[in-house]
Design a protein around this motif. Sequence first.
Motif, PDB file in Angstrom:
ATOM      1  N   GLN A 364      -1.937 -38.584   3.031  1.00  0.00           N
ATOM      2  CA  GLN A 364      -2.659 -39.166   4.160  1.00  0.00           C
ATOM      3  C   GLN A 364      -4.129 -38.745   4.092  1.00  0.00           C
ATOM      4  N   ASN A 365      -5.001 -39.650   4.440  1.00  0.00           N
ATOM      5  CA  ASN A 365      -6.399 -39.269   4.643  1.00  0.00           C
ATOM      6  C   ASN A 365      -6.441 -38.608   6.022  1.00  0.00           C
ATOM      7  N   VAL A 366      -6.635 -37.280   6.031  1.00  0.00           N
ATOM      8  CA  VAL A 366      -6.491 -36.565   7.308  1.00  0.00           C
ATOM      9  C   VAL A 366      -7.653 -36.824   8.262  1.00  0.00           C
ATOM     10  N   THR A 367      -8.735 -37.411   7.739  1.00  0.00           N
ATOM     11  CA  THR A 367      -9.850 -37.770   8.622  1.00  0.00           C
ATOM     12  C   THR A 367      -9.549 -39.071   9.367  1.00  0.00           C
ATOM     13  N   SER A 368      -9.189 -40.091   8.591  1.00  0.00           N
ATOM     14  CA  SER A 368      -8.973 -41.407   9.207  1.00  0.00           C
ATOM     15  C   SER A 368      -7.544 -41.571   9.703  1.00  0.00           C
ATOM     16  N   GLY A 369      -6.620 -40.734   9.206  1.00  0.00           N
ATOM     17  CA  GLY A 369      -5.210 -40.863   9.574  1.00  0.00           C
ATOM     18  C   GLY A 369      -4.488 -41.966   8.817  1.00  0.00           C
ATOM     19  N   TRP A 390      -7.744 -50.288   1.899  1.00  0.00           N
ATOM     20  CA  TRP A 390      -7.477 -50.847   3.227  1.00  0.00           C
ATOM     21  C   TRP A 390      -6.200 -50.257   3.833  1.00  0.00           C
ATOM     22  N   TYR A 391      -6.155 -50.273   5.153  1.00  0.00           N
ATOM     23  CA  TYR A 391      -4.979 -49.794   5.877  1.00  0.00           C
ATOM     24  C   TYR A 391      -4.218 -50.979   6.445  1.00  0.00           C
ATOM     25  N   SER A 392      -2.907 -50.797   6.540  1.00  0.00           N
ATOM     26  CA  SER A 392      -2.023 -51.830   7.072  1.00  0.00           C
ATOM     27  C   SER A 392      -1.340 -51.299   8.320  1.00  0.00           C
TER      28      SER A 392
END
Length: 566
Positions: A364-369, A390-392
């Motif tokens: 996980q990108n712990v900044t963006s979640g 991109w996130y889904s």
Amino acid sequence: MMRLNFKTVLLILVVATLSFLLTSWNNCGSGLFFHTADWKTKYQHKDRLSTESGYQEIDCHINGDYSIGCRKEGDEVYIPFSFIHKYFEIYGKLATYDGLERFEWLHSYSKIVNPKGKYDSRGVFMTFENYNVEVRDRVKCISGIDGVPISTQWESQGYHYPTQIAQFGLSHYSKNLTEPEPHRKIIEDSDKVKQNWNVPQGSIMSRVYDKQVNSLVLKFATPETSISGISLTLDHVLDFVLKWDLNIKDNGSITVVLESREKKETYYLHYVTSNTVLHNYNNHVYYGIGLANHQWRRLTRDLLVDLQKGLYLNDKSRKKLPRSKLKVVKIILYGSGMIDNMTLSTSEHMEQFYDAARWFVANQNVTSGGWPNPVKRKVAPGMAILEPGWYSSMGQGHAISVLARAYYHSGDAKYLQAAIRGLRPFRLSSAKGGVAAMFLGKYIWYEEYPTIPSSFILNGFIYSLIGLYDLKMIATAKDAEEASRLFNQGMTSLKNMLMLYDTGSGTIYDLRHFTLKTAPNLARWDYHSTHINQLLLLNSIDNDPIFITTAERWIGYMNGKRAAHN
Ligand SMILES: *[C@@H]1O[C@H](CO)[C@@H](O)[C@H](O)[C@H]1NC(C)=O
Ligand SMILES: *[C@@H]1O[C@H](CO)[C@@H](O)[C@H](O)[C@H]1NC(C)=O
Ligand SMILES: *[C@@H]1O[C@H](CO)[C@@H](O)[C@H](O)[C@H]1NC(C)=O
Ligand SMILES: *[C@@H]1O[C@H](CO)[C@@H](O)[C@H](O)[C@H]1NC(C)=O
């Protein structure tokens, strides 16, 4: 998903009567099919009367466009089912039971299984106990490095696709709750079961106590030049999930030898210290398990899946190897390290579930979640390309569903923390790296693909709502409140927008026809049944009658029912 085999019926003439066609097809009320007289003179009909069968062959002209061969018997005209199948996308097959052969007509190839009860965030995930993610063609293999699927859906070399990894985890979690207890056999644990390994000259093996894991373990070393390795001969059938604890000191590998009982063919599965995910050479398949790091780790491998995926890599026409025709005949250790707790089982669902859950914590990108999708994606012509990263909403929601269950099952707070961080992209607009889009400036929608313009995909949105619901049920205090707020906001949008997806005879996959002003993207039957399964689930947790009323109408569409016309 059941797809019927039409080959058997393609040549069969008869079956569908004209009267059915006329009642089921809205636009042909004018008796078009009876106006064959003009065509007869135009196309020089051969009126061959077959006296034995009592029918006549007759050309059937389709929308004044082309002809097909049909049959006439009295006033009735019979159209070949192979034509009907293609023209109306209707399915059918011949079936014999009670000593009678019949033709079974099916409007849809998909079926709905009614949920057994109220949806439970600690229980089975929708109908995922029926999923078998790893055998899908678009799964290259299960990586030996982290135990999760590698997708080839949008990039042939393979990548980690969070949505697919979550589905893998959720299906194993659900199977653990629905399948019978697996058969398990300890192969070697240096304690209860000690085997007589074959240790050739120059190699060493001993059972030692390891303080770190508080257990007797098997320590081994073979010279670099060793060909035979340290081996254990087995004759094991039916259970093909191998699990063991491993601590590799230097480059080493574990080879599992399988034999086809009939063909006397031998296959080699090599688990090697390497970061190359998968390669093969004839009957030798190599899975990288990462580099030696002197740490204990647990490996869980479905040998049948590993073998199948490896052999398929070079030979796409390769037939599936049946479970009943294989056996495990040998395990060989090379290099140096330690092993413990080696078992063969019919399944290890929770181990595979935790491989997925751990992947979500570690990636996980712990900044963006967010859990980034590392591939380019073009959803539709006219929509901007999504660049890697991109996130889904579906990936986020599914990941939260996995992590909420891992937290519930293990009590380990790291899973809960990752799930809570996973909410962040829901608060950020899809144009700015999040997943939230707005419909007509009014309704918030969590986007499966954060496209510009928005795509408003229905099934991905509902999966994201289920993830939010799971966290709302598992978390406490302000985290539960936040999940609840995002969930309620989404449910309001869903209740207000659901009918936009109803065509009167099926459902629409997304709203691209609205945002791109193109033809609607109709949902094929398996997506249509996903829509229904999702509504049935929501109906069990929300008492708004819209869910059951709509689900029942949509089930009707699968049985050929249609909304009335004016
Ligand atoms: C389910 O998981 C538990 C461990 O949590 C295990 O004891 C049990 O055997 C598993 N059952 C199945 C059917 O996988
Ligand atoms: C093997 O299993 C036993 C019993 O569960 C456990 O105590 C031990 O730590 C395990 N060994 C390793 C290397 O993890
Ligand atoms: C392990 O293998 C790698 C690559 O094959 C090699 O560079 C390295 O020297 C090897 N290490 C040992 C300890 O044999
Ligand atoms: C993680 O997310 C932040 C915030 O969106 C971004 O700036 C950063 O580049 C991301 N990190 C990685 C490794 O992608």
